[in-house]
Design an enzyme around this catalytic site. Sequence first.
Site, mmCIF file in Angstrom:
data_model
loop_
_atom_site.group_PDB
_atom_site.id
_atom_site.type_symbol
_atom_site.label_atom_id
_atom_site.label_comp_id
_atom_site.label_asym_id
_atom_site.label_seq_id
_atom_site.Cartn_x
_atom_site.Cartn_y
_atom_site.Cartn_z
ATOM 1 N N CYS A 1 20.978 8.670 2.263
ATOM 2 C CA CYS A 1 19.734 7.886 2.966
ATOM 3 C C CYS A 1 18.665 8.230 1.941
ATOM 4 C CB CYS A 1 19.854 7.074 3.745
ATOM 5 S SG CYS A 1 18.179 6.068 4.004
ATOM 6 N N CYS B 1 -18.667 -6.049 -15.174
ATOM 7 C CA CYS B 1 -18.395 -7.035 -15.739
ATOM 8 C C CYS B 1 -17.716 -6.723 -16.979
ATOM 9 C CB CYS B 1 -18.627 -7.986 -16.403
ATOM 10 S SG CYS B 1 -19.677 -9.182 -14.525
HETATM 11 C C1 LIG Z 1 -15.496 -15.824 -10.644
HETATM 12 C C2 LIG Z 1 -15.590 -14.733 -10.292
HETATM 13 C C3 LIG Z 1 -17.329 -14.650 -11.480
HETATM 14 C C4 LIG Z 1 -17.741 -12.437 -10.787
HETATM 15 N N1 LIG Z 1 -19.267 -13.438 -10.905
HETATM 16 C C5 LIG Z 1 -19.520 -11.461 -11.221
HETATM 17 C C6 LIG Z 1 -21.063 -11.315 -10.673
HETATM 18 O O1 LIG Z 1 -21.661 -12.676 -11.713
HETATM 19 N N2 LIG Z 1 -20.787 -10.549 -10.517
HETATM 20 C C7 LIG Z 1 -20.745 -9.392 -10.595
HETATM 21 O O2 LIG Z 1 -21.243 -7.631 -10.259
HETATM 22 N N3 LIG Z 1 -19.339 -9.440 -9.502
HETATM 23 C C8 LIG Z 1 -19.034 -10.242 -10.103
HETATM 24 N N4 LIG Z 1 -16.626 -10.812 -10.168
HETATM 25 C C9 LIG Z 1 -17.136 -9.789 -9.177
HETATM 26 C C10 LIG Z 1 -16.546 -10.021 -8.045
HETATM 27 O O3 LIG Z 1 -18.104 -9.711 -7.017
HETATM 28 C C11 LIG Z 1 -15.720 -8.616 -7.326
HETATM 29 O O4 LIG Z 1 -16.350 -7.397 -7.140
HETATM 30 C C12 LIG Z 1 -14.063 -9.079 -7.549
HETATM 31 O O5 LIG Z 1 -14.364 -9.937 -7.794
HETATM 32 C C13 LIG Z 1 -13.144 -8.559 -6.089
HETATM 33 O O6 LIG Z 1 -13.245 -8.736 -5.069
HETATM 34 P P1 LIG Z 1 -12.050 -10.046 -4.774
HETATM 35 O O7 LIG Z 1 -10.830 -9.199 -5.150
HETATM 36 O O8 LIG Z 1 -12.778 -10.169 -3.346
HETATM 37 O O9 LIG Z 1 -12.228 -11.254 -5.768
HETATM 38 C C14 LIG Z 1 -17.101 -11.975 -10.203
HETATM 39 C C15 LIG Z 1 -15.234 -12.409 -10.173
HETATM 40 C C16 LIG Z 1 -14.508 -13.477 -10.387
HETATM 41 C C17 LIG Z 1 -14.055 -13.967 -9.495
HETATM 42 S S1 SF4 Z 2 16.975 2.100 0.004
HETATM 43 FE FE1 SF4 Z 2 17.639 2.148 1.894
HETATM 44 S S2 SF4 Z 2 19.887 3.287 2.658
HETATM 45 FE FE2 SF4 Z 2 19.079 3.066 -0.210
HETATM 46 S S3 SF4 Z 2 18.214 5.213 -0.006
HETATM 47 FE FE3 SF4 Z 2 16.429 3.414 -0.250
HETATM 48 S S4 SF4 Z 2 16.059 4.280 2.675
HETATM 49 FE FE4 SF4 Z 2 18.294 4.677 2.472
#
Ligand SMILES: Cc1cc2nc3c(=O)[nH]c(=O)nc-3n(C[C@H](O)[C@H](O)[C@H](O)COP(=O)(O)O)c2cc1C
Ligand code: SF4
Length: 425
Positions: free
Chosen positions: A382, A137
């Site tokens: 390209c 955290c």
């Molecule tokens: C509101 C909230 C509270 C969280 N509380 C904890 C916690 O208490 N312990 C923990 O290890 N991670 C906590 N996390 C992190 C999540 O477990 C997880 O690692 C993180 O959100 C990434 O996963 P996600 O992208 O699926 O949310 C919390 C995340 C959120 C959003």
């Molecule tokens: S944007 Fe598309 S057309 Fe332009 S260089 Fe990149 S891949 Fe090629």
Amino acid sequence: MADLSCKIAGIDSLNPFWLASAPPTDKKYNVVRAFQAGWGGVVWKTLGIDPPVVNVSSRYGAHHDQNRRLLGINNIELISDRPLALNLQEIRECRAEWPDHVIIGSMMAPIEERAWKDLAQQIAESGVHGIELNLGCPHGMCERGMGSAIGQVPEMVEQVTRWVKEAVDIPVFTKLTPNITNILWSAEAALKGGADAVSLINTVNSIISVDLDQMVPEPMVDGKGTHGGYCGSAVKPIALNMVAEIARTPETRALEISGIGGITTWKDAAEFMALGANAVQVCTAAMIYGFRVVDDLIDGMSQWMDDQGYSSVDQFTRKAVPQVANWNELNMNFDTKAVIDPDKCIECGRCHIACEDTSHQAIAMNAKPEGGKEFVVIDEECVGCNLCYHICPVPDCITMEPVKTDKPYMTWPQHPLNPMRDAAE
Ligand SMILES: Cc1cc2nc3c(=O)[nH]c(=O)nc-3n(C[C@H](O)[C@H](O)[C@H](O)COP(=O)(O)O)c2cc1C
Ligand code: SF4
Ligand code: SF4
């Protein structure tokens, strides 16, 4: 139908989908409904030493796209704010009522041996399958010397992991913070400390937005804001890279991995597993869509496995790892060009603008004799950057086609224009 069961750190799970430690797992009421919905396991909301923490109001900030779809959440919540005894009692009840479902106890404590060992033993006695060490955290708890304050110091990661391994005889997952220069330092430390697996990522330290009327960072607490932990689909690329680094590095690849970070669909989960995760955890997607998001994870992964001919998750776990290379191992002689399908093109012009203004001026916009415009790639210009392909709003309208060449595989260290090449020979 494909078998979704998996094993991580010696723990059997009905499927690889667990809810991560967070509000969705903070009480029996939630955990029971999560199991009913189909989640294979949960990591209980992090437990600490009593008295319980006190949370502020408000707690979440959000990063939306232009259609108000949530790309990421930033939170300033702390660990469980309920008494330890109540949490442990509810864990015991859930274990008894749902014996086939996995419950991992998440914990954090100050950097004192007795504190970690005592709490770990109490949690183990509640019957959990394993313990996850919350060393991640990045807000609130770190200011008290916990969370990322420990996770950012590899020596402490190793020490805390060892203390808990000495205290309990169930599997220990060390949960890593992404708020570190090199994830391999903490992964190696967890391995040295005896971790059975690592879980990653915890949230990314962040300020998500500023209220410009009040000139206060969000979320706002009575006129002030603070940095918090960022998660949700926006952090998936950061997490995927860290998982892959651990899985492909000789010093850390023995670690089993519980992959976390932005997993929203079955495809996200399969990508984490292909790059090294033995199972995955989900938080934000459940907070946005509810527990039933697991239906997509289960149905989608089963369907895909059937289509691919995989009968068990082991058959694709870590299958993409050998293809993760360092930049200087890539083939400099590989070439690809954008191809526009005129039948699918809606003439929006976005590819032309993007390539003209910010890439290689390789898409011509020509007036059609019958009216309207045609967009044509100029092959000689390209460079195959993919920008137009990603920007085009019509699926499969722009494809990237490899150019046939007889040139051999040539890396940058072998390239004639590399000024260091002679020195290397
Ligand atoms: C509101 C909230 C509270 C969280 N509380 C904890 C916690 O208490 N312990 C923990 O290890 N991670 C906590 N996390 C992190 C999540 O477990 C997880 O690692 C993180 O959100 C990434 O996963 P996600 O992208 O699926 O949310 C919390 C995340 C959120 C959003
Ligand atoms: S944007 Fe598309 S057309 Fe332009 S260089 Fe990149 S891949 Fe090629
Ligand atoms: S972005 Fe796609 S649809 Fe729009 S002009 Fe280019 S090819 Fe056509």
